[in-house]
Scaffold this motif. Structure first.
Motif, PDB file in Angstrom:
ATOM      1  N   GLN A   8       0.837  -1.202   0.000  1.00 48.50           N
ATOM      2  CA  GLN A   8       0.000   0.000   0.000  1.00 48.50           C
ATOM      3  C   GLN A   8       0.871   1.252   0.000  1.00 48.50           C
ATOM      4  O   GLN A   8       0.620   2.193  -0.760  1.00 48.50           O
ATOM      5  CB  GLN A   8      -0.926  -0.026   1.217  1.00 48.50           C
ATOM      6  N   ALA A   9       1.911   1.266   0.832  1.00 46.05           N
ATOM      7  CA  ALA A   9       2.817   2.421   0.886  1.00 46.05           C
ATOM      8  C   ALA A   9       3.532   2.626  -0.447  1.00 46.05           C
ATOM      9  O   ALA A   9       3.737   3.768  -0.891  1.00 46.05           O
ATOM     10  CB  ALA A   9       3.823   2.245   2.018  1.00 46.05           C
ATOM     11  N   MET A  10       3.902   1.543  -1.117  1.00 46.73           N
ATOM     12  CA  MET A  10       4.551   1.640  -2.425  1.00 46.73           C
ATOM     13  C   MET A  10       3.621   2.263  -3.455  1.00 46.73           C
ATOM     14  O   MET A  10       4.038   3.110  -4.255  1.00 46.73           O
ATOM     15  CB  MET A  10       5.005   0.250  -2.903  1.00 46.73           C
ATOM     16  N   ALA A  11       2.351   1.855  -3.436  1.00 48.52           N
ATOM     17  CA  ALA A  11       1.381   2.410  -4.388  1.00 48.52           C
ATOM     18  C   ALA A  11       1.190   3.905  -4.150  1.00 48.52           C
ATOM     19  O   ALA A  11       1.192   4.709  -5.104  1.00 48.52           O
ATOM     20  CB  ALA A  11       0.049   1.666  -4.291  1.00 48.52           C
ATOM     21  N   VAL A  12       1.050   4.298  -2.904  1.00 46.49           N
ATOM     22  CA  VAL A  12       0.876   5.717  -2.570  1.00 46.49           C
ATOM     23  C   VAL A  12       2.125   6.510  -2.968  1.00 46.49           C
ATOM     24  O   VAL A  12       2.031   7.594  -3.559  1.00 46.49           O
ATOM     25  CB  VAL A  12       0.552   5.893  -1.077  1.00 46.49           C
ATOM     26  N   ALA A  13       3.296   5.946  -2.691  1.00 42.97           N
ATOM     27  CA  ALA A  13       4.551   6.627  -3.033  1.00 42.97           C
ATOM     28  C   ALA A  13       4.683   6.801  -4.549  1.00 42.97           C
ATOM     29  O   ALA A  13       5.103   7.867  -5.020  1.00 42.97           O
ATOM     30  CB  ALA A  13       5.738   5.847  -2.475  1.00 42.97           C
TER      31      ALA A  13
ATOM     32  N   ALA B 182      -2.129   4.376  -9.060  1.00 37.67           N
ATOM     33  CA  ALA B 182      -0.860   3.649  -9.068  1.00 37.67           C
ATOM     34  C   ALA B 182      -1.115   2.222  -8.617  1.00 37.67           C
ATOM     35  O   ALA B 182      -2.039   1.947  -7.849  1.00 37.67           O
ATOM     36  CB  ALA B 182       0.165   4.309  -8.149  1.00 37.67           C
ATOM     37  N   VAL B 183      -0.280   1.326  -9.116  1.00 30.97           N
ATOM     38  CA  VAL B 183      -0.311  -0.064  -8.696  1.00 30.97           C
ATOM     39  C   VAL B 183       1.104  -0.433  -8.264  1.00 30.97           C
ATOM     40  O   VAL B 183       2.087   0.037  -8.866  1.00 30.97           O
ATOM     41  CB  VAL B 183      -0.837  -1.009  -9.800  1.00 30.97           C
TER      42      VAL B 183
ATOM     43  N   GLY C  20      -0.679  -3.485  -4.194  1.00 28.69           N
ATOM     44  CA  GLY C  20      -1.227  -2.244  -3.660  1.00 28.69           C
ATOM     45  C   GLY C  20      -1.814  -1.410  -4.766  1.00 28.69           C
ATOM     46  O   GLY C  20      -1.283  -1.380  -5.883  1.00 28.69           O
ATOM     47  N   ILE C  21      -2.900  -0.731  -4.457  1.00 31.47           N
ATOM     48  CA  ILE C  21      -3.567   0.167  -5.400  1.00 31.47           C
ATOM     49  C   ILE C  21      -3.769   1.506  -4.697  1.00 31.47           C
ATOM     50  O   ILE C  21      -4.230   1.550  -3.555  1.00 31.47           O
ATOM     51  CB  ILE C  21      -4.951  -0.383  -5.831  1.00 31.47           C
ATOM     52  N   ALA C  22      -3.430   2.578  -5.392  1.00 33.40           N
ATOM     53  CA  ALA C  22      -3.745   3.923  -4.908  1.00 33.40           C
ATOM     54  C   ALA C  22      -4.620   4.577  -5.967  1.00 33.40           C
ATOM     55  O   ALA C  22      -4.289   4.560  -7.152  1.00 33.40           O
ATOM     56  CB  ALA C  22      -2.474   4.736  -4.684  1.00 33.40           C
ATOM     57  N   THR C  23      -5.762   5.092  -5.537  1.00 33.33           N
ATOM     58  CA  THR C  23      -6.675   5.792  -6.439  1.00 33.33           C
ATOM     59  C   THR C  23      -6.678   7.272  -6.057  1.00 33.33           C
ATOM     60  O   THR C  23      -5.934   7.688  -5.178  1.00 33.33           O
ATOM     61  CB  THR C  23      -8.106   5.229  -6.352  1.00 33.33           C
ATOM     62  N   GLU C  24      -7.542   8.017  -6.677  1.00 35.98           N
ATOM     63  CA  GLU C  24      -7.631   9.440  -6.361  1.00 35.98           C
ATOM     64  C   GLU C  24      -8.067   9.668  -4.911  1.00 35.98           C
ATOM     65  O   GLU C  24      -7.717  10.682  -4.316  1.00 35.98           O
ATOM     66  CB  GLU C  24      -8.612  10.114  -7.316  1.00 35.98           C
ATOM     67  N   ASN C  25      -8.832   8.731  -4.345  1.00 33.15           N
ATOM     68  CA  ASN C  25      -9.426   8.949  -3.028  1.00 33.15           C
ATOM     69  C   ASN C  25      -9.003   7.977  -1.934  1.00 33.15           C
ATOM     70  O   ASN C  25      -9.291   8.216  -0.769  1.00 33.15           O
ATOM     71  CB  ASN C  25     -10.953   8.892  -3.148  1.00 33.15           C
ATOM     72  N   GLU C  26      -8.367   6.864  -2.308  1.00 27.55           N
ATOM     73  CA  GLU C  26      -8.040   5.867  -1.291  1.00 27.55           C
ATOM     74  C   GLU C  26      -6.881   4.991  -1.736  1.00 27.55           C
ATOM     75  O   GLU C  26      -6.451   5.045  -2.885  1.00 27.55           O
ATOM     76  CB  GLU C  26      -9.263   4.995  -0.985  1.00 27.55           C
ATOM     77  N   SER C  27      -6.399   4.192  -0.793  1.00 25.41           N
ATOM     78  CA  SER C  27      -5.362   3.217  -1.121  1.00 25.41           C
ATOM     79  C   SER C  27      -5.628   1.956  -0.314  1.00 25.41           C
ATOM     80  O   SER C  27      -6.192   2.010   0.775  1.00 25.41           O
ATOM     81  CB  SER C  27      -3.974   3.773  -0.824  1.00 25.41           C
ATOM     82  N   PHE C  28      -5.219   0.832  -0.864  1.00 24.20           N
ATOM     83  CA  PHE C  28      -5.444  -0.454  -0.216  1.00 24.20           C
ATOM     84  C   PHE C  28      -4.530  -1.488  -0.842  1.00 24.20           C
ATOM     85  O   PHE C  28      -3.866  -1.203  -1.853  1.00 24.20           O
ATOM     86  CB  PHE C  28      -6.911  -0.888  -0.319  1.00 24.20           C
ATOM     87  N   ALA C  29      -4.477  -2.665  -0.255  1.00 29.00           N
ATOM     88  CA  ALA C  29      -3.652  -3.746  -0.794  1.00 29.00           C
ATOM     89  C   ALA C  29      -4.353  -5.069  -0.575  1.00 29.00           C
ATOM     90  O   ALA C  29      -5.186  -5.206   0.332  1.00 29.00           O
ATOM     91  CB  ALA C  29      -2.278  -3.747  -0.136  1.00 29.00           C
TER      92      ALA C  29
END
Length: 178
Positions: free
Chosen positions: A96-101, A111-112, A135-144
């Motif tokens: 999750q942190a990687m996707a957000v980064a 981001a994936v 991990g996935i980061a979208t415009e509004n959230e992130s999760f893995a």
């Protein structure tokens, strides 16, 4: 085969038309004027490679990092070493942190990220061979999500690439239906 399709029809992608999953995703990102970045570890850049094979990918694909070594996750993506120490490099939290980064580094809408143990040995993690987090980061959230992809290295990598595209498609389609 007909009975099999009846059982799994909701998870079959790309069967009814000739457009590949990566082509579908590319089209969706272009249509929605959204951007994408990747941060890959266990997939070694294969996601970015498939995306950049698509003509016109520069319209939506911002870039990628292949942060294969633990140190590169820290040095390039800025992942907190304490997060890695606490949860392991192959973990929900790190994916999750990687996707957000990646989303932040490339200033993208989505981001994936992939981290996992493709084998044959365990590497920097105690995770079983075949353990993968996407991990996935979208415009509004992130999760893995955690997946067990088996123990054949090439299959683990290919399954992870495919599952990453499926998860991206699901997220971009959510946006399209809103």
């Amino acid at each position: 085969i007909v009975r099999l399709y009846q059982l799994i029809e909701d998870i079959i992608v790309g069967e009814s038309n000739e457009e590949s999953l990566v082509n579908q995703i590319s089209r969706l990102f272009k249509e929605q004027n959204k951007t994408l970045a990747t941060a890959e570890s266990c997939t070694g850049g294969k996601i970015a490679n498939l995306i950049t094979e698509i003509p016109g990918a520069s319209a939506f694909f911002r870039g990628s990092t292949v942060t294969y070594a633990t140190e590169s996750k820290v040095d390039i993506l800025g992942i907190d070493p304490l997060l890695i120490e606490k949860h392991s490099v192959v973990s929900h939290e790190v994916a999750q942190a990687m996707a957000v980064a990646a989303k932040n580094k490339f200033k993208s809408d989505y981001a994936v990220a992939t981290t996992g143990n493709a084998g044959p040995s365990k590497g920097d993690s105690d995770a079983s061979v075949g353990t993968v987090f996407i991990g996935i980061a979208t415009e509004n959230e992130s999760f893995a999500f955690k997946f067990m992809m088996g123990n054949h290295r090439e299959r683990v990598i290919q399954k992870t690439v495919n599952k990453s595209f499926e998860l991206l498609q699901k997220e971009i389609l959510k946006k399209a239906s809103n």
